[in-house]
Scaffold this motif. Structure first.
Motif, PDB file in Angstrom:
ATOM      1  N   THR A 108      -2.997  13.346 -15.127  1.00  0.00           N
ATOM      2  CA  THR A 108      -2.714  14.328 -16.168  1.00  0.00           C
ATOM      3  C   THR A 108      -3.563  14.094 -17.410  1.00  0.00           C
ATOM      4  N   GLU A 109      -3.828  12.834 -17.726  1.00  0.00           N
ATOM      5  CA  GLU A 109      -4.621  12.523 -18.915  1.00  0.00           C
ATOM      6  C   GLU A 109      -6.122  12.609 -18.651  1.00  0.00           C
ATOM      7  N   THR A 110      -6.555  12.234 -17.462  1.00  0.00           N
ATOM      8  CA  THR A 110      -7.990  12.139 -17.183  1.00  0.00           C
ATOM      9  C   THR A 110      -8.656  13.503 -17.076  1.00  0.00           C
ATOM     10  N   LEU A 111      -8.099  14.396 -16.251  1.00  0.00           N
ATOM     11  CA  LEU A 111      -8.791  15.652 -15.966  1.00  0.00           C
ATOM     12  C   LEU A 111      -8.991  16.521 -17.204  1.00  0.00           C
ATOM     13  N   PRO A 112      -7.951  16.825 -18.011  1.00  0.00           N
ATOM     14  CA  PRO A 112      -8.207  17.664 -19.204  1.00  0.00           C
ATOM     15  C   PRO A 112      -9.187  17.034 -20.176  1.00  0.00           C
ATOM     16  N   ILE A 113      -9.110  15.715 -20.341  1.00  0.00           N
ATOM     17  CA  ILE A 113     -10.029  15.044 -21.269  1.00  0.00           C
ATOM     18  C   ILE A 113     -11.463  15.169 -20.794  1.00  0.00           C
ATOM     19  N   GLU A 114     -11.681  14.917 -19.500  1.00  0.00           N
ATOM     20  CA  GLU A 114     -13.047  14.974 -18.980  1.00  0.00           C
ATOM     21  C   GLU A 114     -13.587  16.400 -18.991  1.00  0.00           C
ATOM     22  N   VAL A 115     -12.742  17.377 -18.653  1.00  0.00           N
ATOM     23  CA  VAL A 115     -13.193  18.774 -18.685  1.00  0.00           C
ATOM     24  C   VAL A 115     -13.497  19.198 -20.118  1.00  0.00           C
ATOM     25  N   ASP A 116     -12.631  18.816 -21.063  1.00  0.00           N
ATOM     26  CA  ASP A 116     -12.874  19.177 -22.458  1.00  0.00           C
ATOM     27  C   ASP A 116     -14.121  18.484 -23.011  1.00  0.00           C
ATOM     28  N   ARG A 129       0.832  -1.204   0.000  1.00  0.00           N
ATOM     29  CA  ARG A 129       0.000   0.000   0.000  1.00  0.00           C
ATOM     30  C   ARG A 129       0.871   1.260   0.000  1.00  0.00           C
ATOM     31  N   PHE A 130       0.532   2.182  -0.907  1.00  0.00           N
ATOM     32  CA  PHE A 130       1.159   3.498  -0.947  1.00  0.00           C
ATOM     33  C   PHE A 130       0.158   4.482  -0.356  1.00  0.00           C
ATOM     34  N   GLU A 131       0.516   5.123   0.761  1.00  0.00           N
ATOM     35  CA  GLU A 131      -0.418   5.958   1.509  1.00  0.00           C
ATOM     36  C   GLU A 131       0.123   7.374   1.666  1.00  0.00           C
ATOM     37  N   ASP A 132      -0.761   8.255   2.213  1.00  0.00           N
ATOM     38  CA  ASP A 132      -0.434   9.674   2.420  1.00  0.00           C
ATOM     39  C   ASP A 132       0.045  10.314   1.122  1.00  0.00           C
ATOM     40  N   GLY A 133      -0.672  10.021   0.045  1.00  0.00           N
ATOM     41  CA  GLY A 133      -0.296  10.577  -1.247  1.00  0.00           C
ATOM     42  C   GLY A 133      -0.763  12.009  -1.420  1.00  0.00           C
ATOM     43  N   ASP A 134       0.069  12.829  -2.030  1.00  0.00           N
ATOM     44  CA  ASP A 134      -0.263  14.221  -2.345  1.00  0.00           C
ATOM     45  C   ASP A 134      -0.178  14.417  -3.854  1.00  0.00           C
ATOM     46  N   VAL A 135      -1.186  15.109  -4.403  1.00  0.00           N
ATOM     47  CA  VAL A 135      -1.231  15.388  -5.834  1.00  0.00           C
ATOM     48  C   VAL A 135      -1.440  16.881  -6.036  1.00  0.00           C
ATOM     49  N   GLU A 136      -0.660  17.460  -6.923  1.00  0.00           N
ATOM     50  CA  GLU A 136      -0.867  18.845  -7.355  1.00  0.00           C
ATOM     51  C   GLU A 136      -0.865  18.876  -8.877  1.00  0.00           C
ATOM     52  N   TYR A 137      -1.921  19.487  -9.437  1.00  0.00           N
ATOM     53  CA  TYR A 137      -2.021  19.536 -10.892  1.00  0.00           C
ATOM     54  C   TYR A 137      -2.535  20.900 -11.292  1.00  0.00           C
ATOM     55  N   LYS A 138      -1.777  21.607 -12.136  1.00  0.00           N
ATOM     56  CA  LYS A 138      -2.124  22.966 -12.533  1.00  0.00           C
ATOM     57  C   LYS A 138      -2.844  22.966 -13.875  1.00  0.00           C
ATOM     58  N   LEU A 139      -3.989  23.652 -13.911  1.00  0.00           N
ATOM     59  CA  LEU A 139      -4.800  23.776 -15.125  1.00  0.00           C
ATOM     60  C   LEU A 139      -5.062  25.250 -15.400  1.00  0.00           C
ATOM     61  N   ILE A 140      -5.092  25.620 -16.678  1.00  0.00           N
ATOM     62  CA  ILE A 140      -5.307  27.008 -17.060  1.00  0.00           C
ATOM     63  C   ILE A 140      -6.511  27.088 -17.998  1.00  0.00           C
ATOM     64  N   PRO A 141      -7.577  27.813 -17.610  1.00  0.00           N
ATOM     65  CA  PRO A 141      -8.718  27.993 -18.520  1.00  0.00           C
ATOM     66  C   PRO A 141      -8.385  29.014 -19.600  1.00  0.00           C
ATOM     67  N   LYS A 142      -8.745  28.692 -20.834  1.00  0.00           N
ATOM     68  CA  LYS A 142      -8.450  29.552 -21.970  1.00  0.00           C
ATOM     69  C   LYS A 142      -9.656  29.622 -22.899  1.00  0.00           C
ATOM     70  N   GLY A 184     -13.317  31.492 -29.676  1.00  0.00           N
ATOM     71  CA  GLY A 184     -14.035  31.868 -28.466  1.00  0.00           C
ATOM     72  C   GLY A 184     -14.615  30.692 -27.721  1.00  0.00           C
ATOM     73  N   HIS A 185     -14.154  29.482 -28.030  1.00  0.00           N
ATOM     74  CA  HIS A 185     -14.644  28.287 -27.339  1.00  0.00           C
ATOM     75  C   HIS A 185     -13.801  28.047 -26.091  1.00  0.00           C
ATOM     76  N   PRO A 186     -14.438  27.715 -24.952  1.00  0.00           N
ATOM     77  CA  PRO A 186     -13.663  27.479 -23.723  1.00  0.00           C
ATOM     78  C   PRO A 186     -12.870  26.184 -23.807  1.00  0.00           C
ATOM     79  N   MET A 187     -11.699  26.190 -23.190  1.00  0.00           N
ATOM     80  CA  MET A 187     -10.848  25.012 -23.187  1.00  0.00           C
ATOM     81  C   MET A 187      -9.977  25.031 -21.936  1.00  0.00           C
ATOM     82  N   ILE A 188      -9.372  23.895 -21.633  1.00  0.00           N
ATOM     83  CA  ILE A 188      -8.467  23.768 -20.492  1.00  0.00           C
ATOM     84  C   ILE A 188      -7.123  23.264 -21.004  1.00  0.00           C
ATOM     85  N   ILE A 189      -6.036  23.899 -20.554  1.00  0.00           N
ATOM     86  CA  ILE A 189      -4.718  23.419 -20.930  1.00  0.00           C
ATOM     87  C   ILE A 189      -3.902  23.153 -19.662  1.00  0.00           C
TER      88      ILE A 189
END
Length: 520
Positions: free
Chosen positions: A232-240, A160-173, A178-183
């Protein structure tokens, strides 16, 4: 969402203007028109437009988005089979122990004790943060010692890998259209603080340490890299996927509505501000009306404000009616069958004395046309007020070819209709959200004048009284009791369900506040 709300409001109020609205604008209306146009030259190439819709995403939406984001990563997380490996360790007294690991699988994420958050960062975007993340690896192991005394064994292990920390930066554009997107500019940063080993064979300390040697070394990097990759792959795809369903041009019953973003979203410590053009237009011509209200960034006094607040300027309704006017869609022809009582000559004796005597028992037709585009005013106290001018041309509607279409008289009418109450409620039985509107025809605002007559005298006082009576006692009841009774279904937003919507009147604009729920 906001665009859909505003379209329904505009459409509803326009329907209410079926009673007619004077042939020439009064001084106040002229001043209002000039103010909204901003300049005499209406050439779209020389008009500097401002966004008509300004949306604010609050910290409440940040919190909800972080929870949804974590759940998406959890649901989309794919197990991974890692390559077999071999390691060894020199154990005092026992000697060198070899360890073979096979069928190594990275399993699902455990988010039961995780906390999440989304906060603005200095790069003009937001940072998705997760603390307390867990994941685990299962494998089959075989350990052995080749020299005397020989030691061997095998079994299954759960690391078991525990006490995990994740930081992921996203920029709305906003893209070029004029279509919204996330990078994202860099992969998610992942680190685990604790590694815990459970085996099915032995609890010997040396075996535990042997596993730690293997997983603290080469596998720690493999595990963190894989978790980072999937985040990294899941969040931008789902938001887009969510943003992909938001069009930049909406066709509303043949009318083009520009819903594209006016620049990139602006990220602030307690909000994200999105500006939307929100303009009805013709294919080759822009609406000349300007934003009327001055936008003030909302300061919520609530500990938990609504997730999203959209301020919708009254110029959207002005542009809606302008397009209809340009397309001559505000012209309507009525026959006697459409309004059987009002369009019969005998019923006009008190207003036009010569009419029933010259054409007894005859049906009439009515052509209604607005002289100029209708104008909208939104105030905190008065609600939505639509005012305008129309001409009413009465003619004979006869089977006799010599009488059919014979002009009788023409009236000019000026009036105001007030949407005193606008709200959103869940429809039944399909439970969709519907826009509900209650209106009041302002009787004192109705002004009628005779423009021409081929039938003799028209009594001005009687005409004014008759039109006002019809408007308040018949037209208003019919509009609220039949035309608006069921409201109007609001358009669906992909993957989003509206929660607890509310509408408030302000000076020059409507504020639509709501929570949202992600529905995959």
């Amino acid at each position: 969402m906001a665009a859909g709300y505003m379209y329904k409001v505009a459409y509803t109020v326009l329907l209410c203007l079926a009673v007619g609205t004077a042939s020439s604008l009064d001084k106040r209306s002229q001043q209002m028109t000039q103010s909204k146009l901003g300049q005499a030259d209406l050439d779209p190439m020389h008009v500097s437009y401002q966004p008509a819709i300004i949306g604010t995403a609050t910290t409440t939406l940040f919190d909800y988005a972080s929870e949804v984001g974590l759940q998406l990563v959890h649901d989309k997380f794919a197990s991974l089979k890692l390559p077999d490996t071999h390691t060894s360790w020199d154990i005092p007294v026992i000697g060198t122990i070899n360890l073979d690991l096979s069928d190594i699988k990275l399993q699902s994420l455990d988010i039961t004790s995780s906390s999440t958050g989304v906060s603005p960062n200095t790069q003009g975007g937001v940072t998705f943060v997760v603390n307390g993340l867990k994941t685990y690896v299962t494998c089959h192991f075989h350990y052995y010692k080749t020299s005397f005394p020989q030691v061997s064994g095998s079994g299954n292990a759960d690391v078991r890998f525990e006490d995990g920390d994740v930081e992921y930066k996203l920029i709305p554009k906003a893209d070029a259209t004029g279509h919204p997107m996330i990078i994202s500019q860099e992969p998610a940063q992942v680190a685990f603080g604790v590694i815990d080993v459970h085996t099915s064979h032995s609890s010997a300390a040396w075996l535990y340490n042997l596993f730690l040697t293997a997983f603290e070394g080469q596998f720690r990097g493999v595990i963190t890299d894989e978790v980072s990759r999937q985040v990294t792959e899941t969040l931008p795809i789902e938001v887009d996927n969510l943003l992909a369903g938001i069009p930049t041009i909406v066709d509303l019953q043949g009318l083009q509505f520009n819903t594209s973003l006016a620049g990139d979203p602006v990220v602030e410590p307690d909000r994200i501000t999105v500006k939307d053009w929100g303009r009805f237009r013709l294919p080759s011509k822009e609406c000349p009306y300007q934003r009327a209200s001055t936008w003030i960034s909302p300061a919520s006094k609530d500990d938990k404000p609504p997730m999203f607040i959209a301020d919708i300027d009254e110029s959207i309704i002005d542009c809606f009616t302008w397009v209809l006017q340009e397309r001559k869609a505000l012209q309507k022809h009525f026959r006697s069958a459409d309004v059987p009582i009002a369009l019969q000559t005998d019923n006009w004796a008190g207003v036009v004395p010569n009419l029933p005597s010259q054409y007894p028992g005859q049906n009439m037709s009515l052509d209604v046309a607005t002289a100029e585009p209708l104008l909208t005013t939104i105030t905190a106290k008065g609600g939505v007020v639509v005012s305008g001018n129309a001409t009413l041309m009465f003619a004979l509607d006869s089977e006799d070819p010599e009488l059919a279409g014979k002009p009788l008289f023409e009236l000019g009418i000026q009036s105001e209709i007030v949407a005193t109450k606008i709200w959103v409620e869940s429809g039944q039985p399909d439970c969709d959200w519907r826009l509900m509107v209650e209106v009041q025809i302002v009787s004192d605002s109705i002004k009628v004048q005779t423009l021409s007559s081929n039938i003799g005298l028209i009594k001005a006082d009687a005409l004014q009284g008759s039109i006002r009576w019809l408007a308040s006692s018949i037209a208003q009841k019919w509009i609220n009791g039949q035309l608006l009774k069921k409201g109007f279904a609001l358009p669906d937003i992909p993957y989003v369900q509206i929660q607890q919507p509310s509408i408030a009147f302000n000076e020059g604009y409507l504020s639509v506040a709501a929570d949202v729920k992600y529905v995959p």
